[in-house]
Design a protein around this motif. Structure first.
Motif, PDB file in Angstrom:
ATOM      1  N   GLN A  66      15.463  17.764  88.481  1.00 20.81           N
ATOM      2  CA  GLN A  66      14.893  19.120  88.480  1.00 20.81           C
ATOM      3  C   GLN A  66      15.453  19.935  87.316  1.00 20.81           C
ATOM      4  O   GLN A  66      16.580  19.705  86.883  1.00 20.81           O
ATOM      5  N   THR A  67      14.643  20.881  86.869  1.00 21.15           N
ATOM      6  CA  THR A  67      15.094  21.768  85.794  1.00 21.15           C
ATOM      7  C   THR A  67      15.583  23.074  86.407  1.00 21.15           C
ATOM      8  O   THR A  67      14.910  23.637  87.275  1.00 21.15           O
ATOM      9  N   ILE A  68      16.750  23.492  85.971  1.00 24.00           N
ATOM     10  CA  ILE A  68      17.300  24.756  86.461  1.00 24.00           C
ATOM     11  C   ILE A  68      17.536  25.661  85.258  1.00 24.00           C
ATOM     12  O   ILE A  68      18.163  25.238  84.282  1.00 24.00           O
ATOM     13  N   MET A  69      17.005  26.872  85.307  1.00 30.78           N
ATOM     14  CA  MET A  69      17.220  27.798  84.188  1.00 30.78           C
ATOM     15  C   MET A  69      18.661  28.294  84.213  1.00 30.78           C
ATOM     16  O   MET A  69      19.280  28.417  85.273  1.00 30.78           O
ATOM     17  N   MET A  70      19.146  28.578  83.004  1.00 30.83           N
ATOM     18  CA  MET A  70      20.550  28.938  82.907  1.00 30.83           C
ATOM     19  C   MET A  70      20.742  29.995  81.838  1.00 30.83           C
ATOM     20  O   MET A  70      20.046  29.983  80.825  1.00 30.83           O
ATOM     21  N   GLU A  71      21.660  30.887  82.070  1.00 22.90           N
ATOM     22  CA  GLU A  71      22.050  31.864  81.052  1.00 22.90           C
ATOM     23  C   GLU A  71      23.537  31.656  80.767  1.00 22.90           C
ATOM     24  O   GLU A  71      24.353  31.706  81.697  1.00 22.90           O
ATOM     25  N   ALA A  72      23.890  31.393  79.512  1.00 23.81           N
ATOM     26  CA  ALA A  72      25.287  31.069  79.197  1.00 23.81           C
ATOM     27  C   ALA A  72      25.497  31.100  77.683  1.00 23.81           C
ATOM     28  O   ALA A  72      24.532  30.936  76.939  1.00 23.81           O
ATOM     29  N   PRO A  73      26.724  31.223  77.201  1.00 24.79           N
ATOM     30  CA  PRO A  73      27.947  31.427  77.981  1.00 24.79           C
ATOM     31  C   PRO A  73      28.180  32.902  78.271  1.00 24.79           C
ATOM     32  O   PRO A  73      27.752  33.759  77.526  1.00 24.79           O
TER      33      PRO A  73
END
Ligand SMILES: Cc1cc2nc3c(=O)[nH]c(=O)nc-3n(C[C@H](O)[C@H](O)[C@H](O)COP(=O)(O)OP(=O)(O)OC[C@H]3O[C@@H](n4cnc5c(N)ncnc54)[C@H](O)[C@@H]3O)c2cc1C
Length: 217
Positions: A66-73
């Motif tokens: 599955q693809t999970i959106m991410m905000e980082a760092p």
């Protein structure tokens, strides 16, 4: 990017990512438990609560691929220039923030002394034990103190709360840098222990794992 290669995600160990929980509008914050790498493989230590948006997703719906959106760092909790011995204090999954730091320290030709205190509720909550033991082989002056709050009868190590096991004489002897990461009550307890014992020759850096309802998630 234009060359077709995926760009390496750069971050400093101790920083965190906000992960989107699929099929919801919610995001939760998690500290990286490894270092940036060419494969862009990211490790997180996530505690499953009995009922929580991320906890339920991981338990019930999460699928490999599955693809999970991410905000980082994100965040400003990272290892500063090391000039004094290090005292690392981790509560629960707060350990994540220290693992990448320890990987970096262990790679140095002359690693500084590191004292790691790791508090958990039960023995089953202790993570990454082999990795932690292995740092002792690579960092000459490394001490590791697991502390279990609700220890079973078979536990022969330290029990109770982390601040009950800090050693005033040892910490008083010379200045040190202290890094704290985990639940707010643990961080507050250690800070007030430092106040009570008038230990002020240390630099303290901390990251609180605030719950989502009180955090700026
Ligand atoms: C900067 C930062 C870094 C973080 N890093 C990590 C990390 O590396 N690993 C990690 O696991 N978490 C980390 N957290 C906490 C994380 O962001 C979430 O708050 C946590 O995972 C809970 O999310 P959830 O969606 O499962 O639960 P939520 O939907 O947020 O709900 C949690 C619910 O469980 C309740 N609850 C809280 N504690 C307990 C308990 N002990 N028993 C029963 N119920 C309880 C709460 O009151 C709340 O109602 C971090 C937080 C911050 C701010």
């Amino acid at each position: 990017d234009a060359s077709g290669h995926t760009k390496q995600l750069d971050f400093l160990p101790g920083q965190y990512a906000r992960l989107h929980i699929p099929q919801t509008e919610d995001w939760r914050s998690y500290s990286f438990a490894n270092r940036p790498n060419a494969q862009n493989q990211l490790q997180f230590l996530i505690r499953l609560l009995p009922d929580g948006v991320m906890s339920n997703y991981l338990r019930e719906r999460c699928q490999v691929g599955q693809t999970i959106m991410m905000e980082a760092p994100l965040g400003s909790f990272y290892l500063r220039e090391v000039e004094r011995p290090l005292v690392f204090i981790a509560g629960g999954t707060g350990l994540s923030a220290f693992l990448g730091m320890l990987d970096n320290i262990a790679d140095q030709p002359n690693p500084p002394p590191v004292h790691l205190y790791y508090g958990v509720n039960t023995e089953a909550d202790l993570c990454e034990q082999q990795r932690l033991m292995a740092y002792g082989e690579r960092i000459k002056d490394f001490s590791y103190h697991p502390i279990v709050t609700k220890a079973s009868e078979s536990w022969t190590g330290k029990s109770g709360f982390i601040h009950e096991h800090l050693n005033k004489e040892q910490l008083d002897e010379r200045s040190f840098d202290m890094y704290l990461c985990g639940p707010p009550p643990m961080i507050e307890a250690v800070k007030s222990w430092l106040d009570t014992h008038a230990i002020d020759q240390c630099h303290v850096y901390s990251e609180k794992f605030l719950q989502s309802n009180t955090a700026r998630t």
